[in-house]
Design an enzyme around this catalytic site. Structure first.
Site, short mmCIF file in Angstrom:
data_model
loop_
_atom_site.label_atom_id
_atom_site.label_comp_id
_atom_site.label_asym_id
_atom_site.label_seq_id
_atom_site.Cartn_x
_atom_site.Cartn_y
_atom_site.Cartn_z
N GLU A 61 17.74 -33.56 23.18
CA GLU A 61 17.22 -32.84 24.34
C GLU A 61 15.77 -32.41 24.12
O GLU A 61 14.96 -32.45 25.05
CB GLU A 61 18.10 -31.62 24.62
CG GLU A 61 19.51 -31.92 25.06
CD GLU A 61 20.44 -32.28 23.92
OE1 GLU A 61 21.56 -32.75 24.18
OE2 GLU A 61 20.04 -32.09 22.73
N PRO A 270 23.17 -44.13 8.56
CA PRO A 270 24.19 -43.15 8.94
C PRO A 270 23.59 -42.06 9.82
O PRO A 270 22.43 -41.67 9.66
CB PRO A 270 24.66 -42.58 7.60
CG PRO A 270 24.26 -43.59 6.58
CD PRO A 270 23.01 -44.22 7.10
N GLU A 339 16.34 -46.17 22.03
CA GLU A 339 15.51 -46.43 20.85
C GLU A 339 15.39 -47.92 20.54
O GLU A 339 14.29 -48.42 20.33
CB GLU A 339 16.05 -45.65 19.66
CG GLU A 339 15.80 -44.15 19.79
CD GLU A 339 16.35 -43.36 18.62
OE1 GLU A 339 17.22 -43.90 17.90
OE2 GLU A 339 15.92 -42.21 18.42
#
Length: 431
Positions: A61, A270, A339
């Site tokens: 956010e 990860p 992304e």
């Protein structure tokens, strides 16, 4: 309402709080200072102009709000910009993303903490990024005449049920929100079904598209690969934001793919860096050689680069020929699809996409994303992409087109924020 909410919070703090705290400590997770979240912090110096407060829960956010906050700050240079976050990681990102703003931990929703925060800050308005609604905060803003806007408002099917249940107990819960700037028509419809008046709901679009400007990956791709000793024509899968269970599935898939493409490589990132040791042990047990990015060593002879450094995943997608976005084979709900999309990298996900379903649907309809259910299907889709680079490029180009076509939410949200700000604090006058 404050007494009821405070009572519930106190009960939860006494019963669940200790276990929650121990679990976070055990996992190595950081939290913002408790005192600050209870309203005990050094107040910012007095300010003659209005104060525009933006609240972003965490990293996603905080990043999504960048263009919105920039537009408001540029249009109202007399305004003090305050950005709050709930998580320590969000605060870290916010301090980098908003160097000229006052960045603070958000208050816990105890009435006394909210009261202290509002007394210190005296906000002219509050803009919540996504649907982070807390009863005491909303009620306190309503009592003080502080308008509340919700930008990027999203109501999933699951959260719809929770909010509907809450509204049975607190029927006036949403009254202090003056404007809901919904991410899409389906979210606007759910907000209206929850009782938000028609005139307070607008469809503004998804802020995240405005911060995901399509980029040419060529030079970055070559540089990143050269840093770890990989050739430009080595097929590369970037598996980002993975969760427990997904690393094993990805490695099993790559074992199958390497039978067809012996030079193919894996970048494994990860979601939580505190799991690095666990993931390293898993790779060792599976006899899948890996080099840790933090070691700075060459990975020229290793099939896997373990990305264990902060803030690098987004750009490492540029080095890939295909991306697997985690949190989707595990029942998490999915992670940021934009992304890899900005670099024109075709995407693969699992079926658990509750938190990114709208975005996933757009990319899937454009041919930029496919869903798989297990390691075997993941291996098949990765091999298909590696075997057909032209098709992969078309999928990547489609992803970039989806982003380009849906920019503009930040401008629409900024217009609504500035409209409310001008109403409460006209230009040239103090708040």
């Amino acid at each position: 309402m404050a007494t009821l909410a405070d009572g519930v919070y106190a009960l939860l703090a006494a019963t669940v709080g200790p276990f929650w705290w121990v679990r976070r400590r055990w996992k190595g997770k950081r939290s913002p200072p408790l005192g600050a979240r209870l309203g005990r912090f050094e107040p910012p110096p007095p300010h003659d102009g209005p104060t525009a407060w933006f609240h972003a829960v965490s990293v996603g956010e905080a990043l999504a709000a960048r263009d919105l906050v920039r537009r408001v700050a540029e249009a109202r240079r007399d305004a003090r910009i305050v950005v709050t976050c709930t998580t320590a990681a969000g605060l870290d990102v916010a301090r980098r993303a908003y160097p000229d703003a006052t960045v603070l931990p958000s208050p816990l929703d105890f009435s006394f903490a909210v009261r202290r925060f509002l007394d210190a800050l005296r906000p002219t308005l509050l803009t919540l990024v996504e649907l982070e609604l807390w009863p005491n905060l909303l009620a306190a803003c309503g009592a003080r005449g502080v308008p509340v806007l919700v930008a990027n408002a999203r109501v999933s099917e699951r959260s719809f049920g929770r909010y509907r249940a809450l509204l049975r107990v607190l029927p006036r819960f949403l009254d202090p929100v003056t404007t809901f700037l919904a991410r899409g028509p389906e979210h606007a419809a759910r907000l209206r079904a929850l009782g938000a008046p028609e005139g307070r709901v607008e469809v503004a679009g998804d802020l995240k598209f405005d911060n995901a400007e399509p980029a040419e990956p060529g030079a970055l791709r070559r540089r990143l690969r050269a840093e770890v000793g990989w050739a430009d024509d080595d097929p590369v899968l970037v598996a980002g934001s993975t969760h427990p269970g997904e690393e094993r599935a990805v490695v099993e898939a790559m074992r199958r793919v390497r039978r067809l493409f012996p030079r193919c490589r894996l970048v494994l990132a990860p979601r939580h860096l505190e799991r690095t040791r666990e993931v390293t042990a898993l790779l060792s047990s599976l006899q899948f050689a890996a080099v840790r990015r933090s070691d700075g060593a060459s990975a020229s002879e290793a099939p896997c680069l373990l990305l264990d450094t902060t803030g690098e995943l987004a750009r490492w997608y540029a080095a890939g020929d295909v991306a697997f976005v985690g949190g989707s084979l595990a029942p998490i709900g999915g992670h940021n699809l934009l992304e890899p999309a900005v670099y024109g990298v075709p995407m693969i996900t699992g079926p658990h996409l509750a938190t990114v379903r709208d975005t996933a649907r757009l990319f899937a309809e454009a041919g930029a994303l496919v869903e798989v259910k297990d390691a075997e299907a993941l291996a098949d889709r990765v091999a298909e992409r590696f075997a057909s680079p032209d098709a992969a490029r078309r999928g990547g180009a489609a992803a970039r087109s989806v982003i380009a076509e849906r920019r503009g939410a930040a401008a629409r949200c900024a217009e609504a924020v500035l409209r409310e700000l001008d109403r409460r604090a006209p230009r040239g006058r103090s708040a």
